[in-house]
Each structure stands twice: as C-alpha cells, then as structure tokens.
Design an enzyme around this catalytic site. Structure first.
Site, PDB file in Angstrom:
ATOM      1  CD  GLU A  28      24.948  74.970  70.401  1.00  0.00           C
ATOM      2  OE1 GLU A  28      25.752  74.714  69.493  1.00  0.00           O
ATOM      3  OE2 GLU A  28      23.705  74.835  70.276  1.00  0.00           O
ATOM      4  CB  ILE A  29      24.039  81.485  75.197  1.00  0.00           C
ATOM      5  CG1 ILE A  29      23.945  80.726  76.534  1.00  0.00           C
ATOM      6  CG2 ILE A  29      23.062  82.665  75.190  1.00  0.00           C
ATOM      7  CD1 ILE A  29      24.295  81.564  77.750  1.00  0.00           C
TER       8      ILE A  29
END
Length: 290
Positions: A190-191
């Site tokens: 996840e970013i």
C-alpha cells in the site's frame, strides 16, 4: 528492505519505521541499520492494539478457528494472524512513530521489487489528489469473511453520510451492493494517505466492524477492510493502480508491461503477472473508468 532501498529509497532517503508487538533485539536493529543510511525507528505496539480483546467470546472464537481449519483455510487456527489483521485495520496509523507522517509505503518481509521507481510515489499521490495506491487486486476467500459484507451493509445503512458520490461500489459488487463480489486490493503493498485511515468515516467504520468480533470469530483481513473502505468512502478517482511498480509477494506478482517495463529496467517477465488472470480483479477496477 534491500529490494526497496536498491530500487527506490537509496535516492530519496525516506525514513523507515518498524513496529512489533515485542521489543526488537539488538541483532535485528543492527542488521536493519546496515541496509539503509536513512533514519530508522523501532516501535512497540501497545498491547491493547495487538492482542485479542477480553470481550471476545473465546469459546465462539475457538469454534470458528476449528471450522476454518477443517476447511483447510490458511492461517485458520492462528490468533497472531488475526491480531495482525485487526492491528493493520484499525490501529497502525495512530502509532506515535507515525504521527509525523501524512503518507506511508507498507513493506512486508519476503517481498520483491523488480523495477526502478524513478519518481516519488508520495509526490504523485499528493500532486494528483490520490489517496490509496495498490499493485495487486484479486478475490478474497469467502469462507474467511462470511458475515463481513452484511456488517458493511448495516454500517452503510446507519451512516449514508460517509458514502462518497462517484465511489467504486462497482468494483466491490455486481448488483449495486446487494452482495460482495470479493474483490480487494492486496494490502501487503500500500502507498496511501494516513489521514484517510484517521478520518471520522474510517474510524467509525473500523469501530463498528471491530464491535462485531469478526476479526476473531471469522478471519476478517485488513485487505478487504481497507479495500471496502477506500472503495466506498473515497471518490473512485482517488484510487490509483501503480502499474509501473513491479512487485511480488508469494504467490502472486505484478509485472509492468511495455514502456513501464523498459523505463523501470524491470527484471520480471512481463507475461508473468496476475493482472488479467481469472482470479484477478484488475479488469473490474479498470471498468470503473471506461
């Protein structure tokens, strides 16, 4: 860590934050510090954010684990796995070491990055008004979340004010929300924007889910929880597929194609990618925009 340093962070020097339910020993700290010249912090997760709450009915939870084990579901009998899913769903973003930060890149053990990341993904999110970024999307195992969608529907009924217009419901459901098609973003990558998880909508959503006990009576994962929240509470154009970041977490991988593969000097086989395999949800995601 070495993969991400080599492919990205050696040029940017972003700080690393390691969190664990037990203190990291000196050997681990020394090994990690040899891998990066960037600032590194080591944090202890509060017990109340990690361990199974006292109010959980242990007899019911034990029965649920036994049923999953009989069905040969991965991590069926693991309480620590459930602790991790609950922590990542509802608490990591409030850890004191993360308070200085607006954006984060989640990194897990035993992953691989295949391509040079030649730009700053955090700048990309901010400059393009994106909130949640992913690389892999596929179907959840329904037996791990049998009552999750019914619980989500109860929350939506109670709090319609949190549902975004132009949301991504069509990514999650093929019948306008009556049932869940099991699509989710694989949250080991996840970013994203921490302020979304800290928002009133998400905090109330997590508290509602947590009160039902499904993290322990079933095996609700942070991937469907994060994905459902992002798809419902954000406009769909605030989601982003990082198609140019080559990534593997066993047993699946995303490998870029075409100019993205060339630009990133990728080492993966562009044909070896989950993107359009039968179990992938990337096509469903892309249909949101066409």
């Amino acid at each position: 860590m070495r993969h991400l340093e080599d492919k990205f962070n050696k040029e940017y020097g972003y700080p690393w934050v390691f969190l664990n339910e037990e203190e990291f020993d000196g050997e681990f700290r020394s090994a990690v510090q040899r891998e990066s010249s960037a600032p590194i912090s080591f944090g202890l997760i509060p017990k109340e954010h990690w361990y199974q709450p006292d109010w959980i009915d242990e007899e019911k939870a034990t029965e649920g684990r036994a049923q999953m084990q009989a069905a040969n579901i991965i991590y069926a009998d693991s309480v620590p796995y459930r602790n991790m899913c609950r922590f990542n769903s509802g608490f990591f973003f409030n850890h004191p070491l993360l308070q200085p930060y607006r954006y984060y890149w989640r990194v897990e053990p035993d992953i691989q990055y295949f391509c040079d990341v030649t730009y700053d993904p955090f700048d990309y999110l901010r400059d393009n008004k994106k909130t949640y970024g992913f690389t892999i999307s596929f179907y959840e195992w329904e037996k791990t979340i049998p009552t999750l969608w019914a619980t989500v529907k109860d929350f939506m009924t109670a709090h319609p004010e949190y549902i975004a217009s132009e949301n991504a419901m069509n990514y999650l459901s093929d019948n306008d929300g009556d049932s869940y098609n099991l699509c989710h973003f694989w949250s080991n990558f996840e970013i994203a924007d921490l302020d979304f998880w800290r928002s009133e909508a998400y905090v109330k959503f997590f508290e509602f889910l947590d009160s039902k006990g499904g993290f322990y009576y079933e095996r609700w994962g942070d991937a469907p929880v994060h994905s459902i929240a992002a798809a419902l509470f954000l406009p769909k154009d605030q989601l982003h597929f990082f198609r140019d970041i080559g990534y593997r977490h066993e047993p699946f991988q995303h490998c870029p194609k075409g100019d993205d593969w060339v630009r990133g000097k990728c080492t993966c086989n562009s044909h070896d990618t989950l993107d359009y395999a039968p179990q992938s949800c990337i096509s469903r995601y892309e249909k949101l925009f066409h």
